[in-house]
Write an enzyme that holds these catalytic residues in place. Structure first.
Site, PDB file in Angstrom:
ATOM      1  N   GLU A 171    -106.414 109.460  39.450  1.00 35.64           N
ATOM      2  CA  GLU A 171    -105.342 108.544  39.012  1.00 35.64           C
ATOM      3  C   GLU A 171    -104.121 108.532  39.933  1.00 35.64           C
ATOM      4  O   GLU A 171    -102.982 108.623  39.476  1.00 35.64           O
ATOM      5  CB  GLU A 171    -104.937 108.900  37.571  1.00 35.64           C
ATOM      6  CG  GLU A 171    -106.110 108.837  36.620  1.00 35.64           C
ATOM      7  CD  GLU A 171    -105.780 109.280  35.198  1.00 35.64           C
ATOM      8  OE1 GLU A 171    -104.639 109.675  34.935  1.00 35.64           O
ATOM      9  OE2 GLU A 171    -106.690 109.216  34.343  1.00 35.64           O
ATOM     10  N   ASN A 213    -111.231 109.355  41.405  1.00 37.21           N
ATOM     11  CA  ASN A 213    -111.478 108.881  40.034  1.00 37.21           C
ATOM     12  C   ASN A 213    -110.235 108.181  39.492  1.00 37.21           C
ATOM     13  O   ASN A 213    -109.122 108.677  39.656  1.00 37.21           O
ATOM     14  CB  ASN A 213    -111.792 110.119  39.165  1.00 37.21           C
ATOM     15  CG  ASN A 213    -112.278 109.786  37.778  1.00 37.21           C
ATOM     16  OD1 ASN A 213    -113.190 108.976  37.617  1.00 37.21           O
ATOM     17  ND2 ASN A 213    -111.681 110.388  36.757  1.00 37.21           N
ATOM     18  N   HIS A 249    -112.456 103.124  30.423  1.00 36.22           N
ATOM     19  CA  HIS A 249    -111.930 103.206  29.052  1.00 36.22           C
ATOM     20  C   HIS A 249    -111.616 101.775  28.600  1.00 36.22           C
ATOM     21  O   HIS A 249    -110.651 101.177  29.083  1.00 36.22           O
ATOM     22  CB  HIS A 249    -110.645 104.041  29.020  1.00 36.22           C
ATOM     23  CG  HIS A 249    -110.855 105.489  29.316  1.00 36.22           C
ATOM     24  ND1 HIS A 249    -111.580 106.325  28.493  1.00 36.22           N
ATOM     25  CD2 HIS A 249    -110.432 106.266  30.349  1.00 36.22           C
ATOM     26  CE1 HIS A 249    -111.586 107.550  29.000  1.00 36.22           C
ATOM     27  NE2 HIS A 249    -110.905 107.538  30.123  1.00 36.22           N
ATOM     28  N   GLU A 278    -115.899 108.138  32.518  1.00 39.73           N
ATOM     29  CA  GLU A 278    -115.243 108.481  31.240  1.00 39.73           C
ATOM     30  C   GLU A 278    -115.444 107.360  30.224  1.00 39.73           C
ATOM     31  O   GLU A 278    -114.539 107.015  29.466  1.00 39.73           O
ATOM     32  CB  GLU A 278    -113.737 108.719  31.465  1.00 39.73           C
ATOM     33  CG  GLU A 278    -113.448 109.803  32.475  1.00 39.73           C
ATOM     34  CD  GLU A 278    -111.958 110.076  32.672  1.00 39.73           C
ATOM     35  OE1 GLU A 278    -111.149 109.629  31.831  1.00 39.73           O
ATOM     36  OE2 GLU A 278    -111.613 110.724  33.667  1.00 39.73           O
ATOM     37  N   ASP A 280    -115.784 104.900  27.387  1.00 41.66           N
ATOM     38  CA  ASP A 280    -115.692 104.710  25.944  1.00 41.66           C
ATOM     39  C   ASP A 280    -115.225 103.277  25.705  1.00 41.66           C
ATOM     40  O   ASP A 280    -114.515 102.707  26.526  1.00 41.66           O
ATOM     41  CB  ASP A 280    -114.810 105.749  25.237  1.00 41.66           C
ATOM     42  CG  ASP A 280    -113.403 105.887  25.780  1.00 41.66           C
ATOM     43  OD1 ASP A 280    -112.940 104.997  26.522  1.00 41.66           O
ATOM     44  OD2 ASP A 280    -112.744 106.892  25.452  1.00 41.66           O
TER      45      ASP A 280
HETATM   46  O1  9MR Z   1    -109.664 113.580  26.743  1.00 42.31           O
HETATM   47  C1  9MR Z   1    -108.591 114.287  27.307  1.00 42.31           C
HETATM   48  C2  9MR Z   1    -107.633 114.715  26.200  1.00 42.31           C
HETATM   49  O2  9MR Z   1    -108.237 115.700  25.398  1.00 42.31           O
HETATM   50  C3  9MR Z   1    -106.349 115.263  26.798  1.00 42.31           C
HETATM   51  O3  9MR Z   1    -105.426 115.494  25.758  1.00 42.31           O
HETATM   52  C4  9MR Z   1    -105.801 114.267  27.784  1.00 42.31           C
HETATM   53  C5  9MR Z   1    -104.526 114.831  28.385  1.00 42.31           C
HETATM   54  O4  9MR Z   1    -104.128 114.217  29.549  1.00 42.31           O
HETATM   55  O5  9MR Z   1    -106.755 114.006  28.814  1.00 42.31           O
HETATM   56  C6  9MR Z   1    -107.881 113.385  28.290  1.00 42.31           C
HETATM   57  O6  9MR Z   1    -108.774 113.069  29.321  1.00 42.31           O
HETATM   58  C7  9MR Z   1    -108.293 112.135  30.296  1.00 42.31           C
HETATM   59  C8  9MR Z   1    -108.961 112.459  31.603  1.00 42.31           C
HETATM   60  O7  9MR Z   1    -108.737 113.793  31.938  1.00 42.31           O
HETATM   61  C9  9MR Z   1    -108.480 111.556  32.711  1.00 42.31           C
HETATM   62  N1  9MR Z   1    -108.617 110.178  32.373  1.00 42.31           N
HETATM   63  C10 9MR Z   1    -108.083 109.795  31.087  1.00 42.31           C
HETATM   64  C11 9MR Z   1    -108.651 110.678  29.975  1.00 42.31           C
HETATM   65  C12 9MR Z   1    -108.186 110.200  28.617  1.00 42.31           C
HETATM   66  O8  9MR Z   1    -106.797 110.341  28.493  1.00 42.31           O
END
Ligand code: 9MR
Length: 473
Positions: A171, A213, A249, A278, A280
């Site tokens: 990101e 990513n 997402h 990722e 969903d």
């Molecule tokens: O799913 C993850 C969640 O449990 C955490 O609280 C969150 C914190 O930043 O990160 C989520 O995973 C993220 C991933 O690491 C990067 N892309 C976005 C995902 C969803 O927020």
């Protein structure tokens, strides 16, 4: 919902739990042999992992370590998936909470579980503006740059040989149509922080594929154009990058783009693998199922789309549970979206796995060709995938058994003039230059009929590509 706000509002879910009695060293050996069986032949066509494997892909999920004591969760995980991504446990705040002190307990639980159950691991994420430990958030300049390099070196070295692909940088580009880099403490250390991260990761674990990513890059837009330009630049300058992850997402405000497949394809055309990392999709019923089907078909239509990971198992496991975005409901029942994914994976029967540079050039057989890659008789085939950068390379070799399977195998190839091998994993080489024969190591000599194992080597100079001679006994 605003994905960016929602993302930032979550808190890490890695909770301290007692370690299980899993012995990682023993499991590590067992894993590689098991992978061959599970990834390619178990319950073909009836689970996500087996159906994806028939198409030469993986099907993965994000896993939270603290849920590995939930029997329903683990039951679905072990049955359906052959790739896992630690959802939070490998992030900077989880692995280096105090500068220079590394804790891998939670991440190790996931890696051990994966190894014991024939799953591979996507590492997530080495360098990211978010989920940094407090001490890193407070650093800047050279001190932060050095801390990032040390973090990547330590984490990627610790997991060396156990990671299929790392999200090296996550990101790093801004939303909002500018195509600019995201402002962050890492970005302020200098624009070259991303390539430094990739070079550092390559040096630490040359066998792992290295991915960039991001989200909101799933269709063609200013942000994905900027990532595209970066990948193109990295490839032209020999910065080691092997793959691009598309988080995917989706919800009604951010639907599956109409040019999703075309966007994956244009990145693949740059000479990198693409992965859906990722996935969903908020919603329910037929609409959600149709959208999932579209995503799977897009990946299957792009030969370098090597696999799909959904971001959690049951709706209740999701980081945005209220949107019910996953394939299983809160009770672990399969949703229509699950069936749509499985049907899409199974459509059209088996096809050869995706090929990377260049496609295998096997001699046409005299009998009708099989519809799957393994040779029709005894013996084995070996196909090479090459990651070349200025002055160095990594070659991955896939050894596929024929109908009789193998007890032992060897692969012989000739390195281009001037090339020499510096490091080999999962095979024993006879030398370092010229014609080299690689023999299986003790845990991967046995390959079940029609399935495969993989080994690799790193070297300096120009690496070999194409096919190699394979013999089996
Ligand atoms: O799913 C993850 C969640 O449990 C955490 O609280 C969150 C914190 O930043 O990160 C989520 O995973 C993220 C991933 O690491 C990067 N892309 C976005 C995902 C969803 O927020």
């Amino acid at each position: 919902m605003d994905k960016v706000l929602a993302r930032g509002s979550g808190s890490p879910t890695a909770r301290p739990r007692p370690r299980t009695a899993l012995l990682s060293a023993v499991a590590g050996v067992a894993m590689i042999a098991t992978t061959v069986v599970v990834a390619s032949s178990a319950s073909a066509g009836t689970t996500l992992g087996a159906s994806a494997a028939e198409k030469g892909r993986y099907f993965g999920t994000a896993v939270a370590a603290y849920k590995l004591s939930d029997a329903t969760y683990v039951g679905i995980l072990n049955r359906e998936f052959n790739m896992v991504t630690p959802e939070n446990e490998m992030k900077w705040d989880a692995t280096e909470p105090t500068q220079g002190q590394f804790t891998f307990t939670s991440a190790d639980r996931i890696v051990s579980h994966a190894q014991a159950n024939g799953m591979r691991v996507r590492g997530h994420a080495l360098a990211w503006h978010s989920q940094q430990p407090g001490w890193a958030q407070n650093l800047s300049g050279t001190a932060l740059r050095q801390a990032m390099v040390n973090h990547i070196t330590q984490v990627a070295s610790y997991y060396k040989g156990k990671i299929y692909a790392w999200d090296v940088v996550n990101e790093a580009f801004a939303d909002g149509g500018t195509g600019a880099r995201r402002d962050s403490n890492l970005q302020r250390t200098g624009n070259d922080w991303i390539e430094v991260a990739f070079r550092t990761a390559r040096a630490a674990d040359p066998g792992a594929k290295l991915c960039y990513n991001d989200y909101n890059t799933d269709g063609q837009n200013a942000k994905s154009n900027a990532v595209y330009a970066m990948v193109q630049d990295f490839k032209s300058r020999g910065v080691p990058i092997d793959c691009v992850g598309f988080q995917s997402h989706f919800n009604s405000a951010s639907p599956v783009p109409s040019d999703y497949q075309a966007n994956l394809q244009r990145f693949a055309n740059l000479g990198v693998d693409v992965q859906i990392t990722e996935l969903d999709i908020e919603g329910s019923g037929t609409t959600q199922a149709d959208n999932y089907g579209r995503v799977v078909r897009a990946c299957l239509a792009v030969s370098r789309c090597t696999g799909i990971t959904v971001w959690g198992i049951r709706d209740s496991d999701s980081w945005r549970a209220s949107g019910t975005p996953l394939l299983f409901d809160g009770n672990g029942n399969k949703k229509p979206a699950y069936t749509a994914v499985l049907d899409a994976l199974n459509a059209g029967g088996s096809t050869p796995p995706p090929t990377t540079t260049p496609p295998p050039t096997t001699t046409p057989p005299t009998t009708p060709p099989p519809t799957t890659p393994p040779p029709s008789g005894n013996g084995c085939t070996a196909t090479l995938s090459l990651n070349q950068w200025q002055g160095g390379f990594v070659t991955y070799v896939r050894v596929t058994a024929g109908a009789a399977g193998t007890n032992a195998w060897s692969v012989t190839l000739t390195l281009p003039a001037g090339a020499s091998i510096t490091n080999t994993w999962s095979a024993q080489p006879s030398g370092t230059s010229g014609t080299v024969t690689f023999r299986n190591v003790d845990y991967n000599g046995r390959i079940a009929p029609g399935t495969y194992t993989e080994f690799g080597f790193q070297g300096v100079g120009t690496g070999p590509s194409g096919t190699a001679t394979c013999s089996a006994s």
